[in-house]
Design an enzyme around this catalytic site. Sequence first.
Site: not given
Ligand code: IPM
Ligand code: MG
Length: 361
Positions: A146, A255, A195, A227, A251
Amino acid sequence: MKLNIACIPGDGIGPEIVTEAKKVLNQTAKVYGHEISYTDLLMGGASIDVHGVPLTEETVEKAKEADAVLMGSIGGDTTTSPWYKLAPQLRPEAGLLAIRKALNLFANLRPAVLYDELADACPLKKDISGAGFDMMIMRELTGGLYFGERYTTQENGVRKAVDTLTYNENEIRRIALKGFDIAMKRRKKVTSVDKANVLDSSRLWRKVVEEVAKDYPEVTLEHMLVDNCAMQLVKNPAQFDVILTENMFGDILSDEASMVTGSIGMLASASLNDSKFGLYEPSHGSAPDIAGKGIANPIATVLSAAMMLRFSFDLDKEADAVENAVKNVLKKGYRTVDIMSEGCRQVGCKEMGDLLADEIN
Ligand code: IPM
Ligand code: MG
């Protein structure tokens, strides 16, 4: 106690859910004898509309003056919003990345919990979800891909884009220390995800995490390739306590973990620096499609406020009260539309905030 909180309502459903979180915080402060002052700040699209940039120096300075920051969500519809016609560094998300860096919020805590009352929302088969799960994803937030050097160029007429993944041992050590500290307060297990079969940064990650682990003999450490971790999260989520990982993997895995709970509208997060300061925000996005309709689920923001009470203010009793309020309201059968199921009573964002506040007394 006097709580000096900066608020970033942000975009989309952000303002609605932050209003309800404030309502719950105010009620908690009233019951437990605290005094809260709020300073509202602009960031993301809301800041672009006023200042032309997603984050101003003023917002950073005012955030630094506060004890903690409570955030809603930022960003809009990426296909229709004019914000996404701007250069990448001027879009709403750039503000979020910049404030993480400016406030040195290197430790991102994302709990993923299967609530008994919402077990039916879990998309996993009953024989897997039956065991329940309660994990804390610890994501490194200010390094890695990032924040590495990136550019797009042309070589001999061929377009080429470069992103760099860099970690030094200090960056790894400080997040690992936080991960082990948190594990000591939980079930004392750390799964470090990397990884290391391919990446140098992961091999260093593994070494440094092992060094840190020596000071935590009570904590069980295991290493897992990313993975495989993606698979294990759906195969056997109950095995995880603390998942410790770098920015990009965190990240993606967070999710996935939130989807496995089946109720992303419930998931809180905290981003901490090395003092008590933190930025607290729901794990979900700004949901521009339902903004202003009064149907958003404020619970993730309310639970983020609970994390704020716990981590920035050491108010454990108060944080417990907020978390219990959520459990009680769910137990009584109230649901926002995203977590609605048969036999429950559907309520809007404001009503959910009222119900939660009423539980604190
Ligand atoms: C998160 C989001 C952010 C990230 C985006 C909006 C830049 O997906 O907070 O997980 O990737 O960190
Ligand atoms: Mg995210």
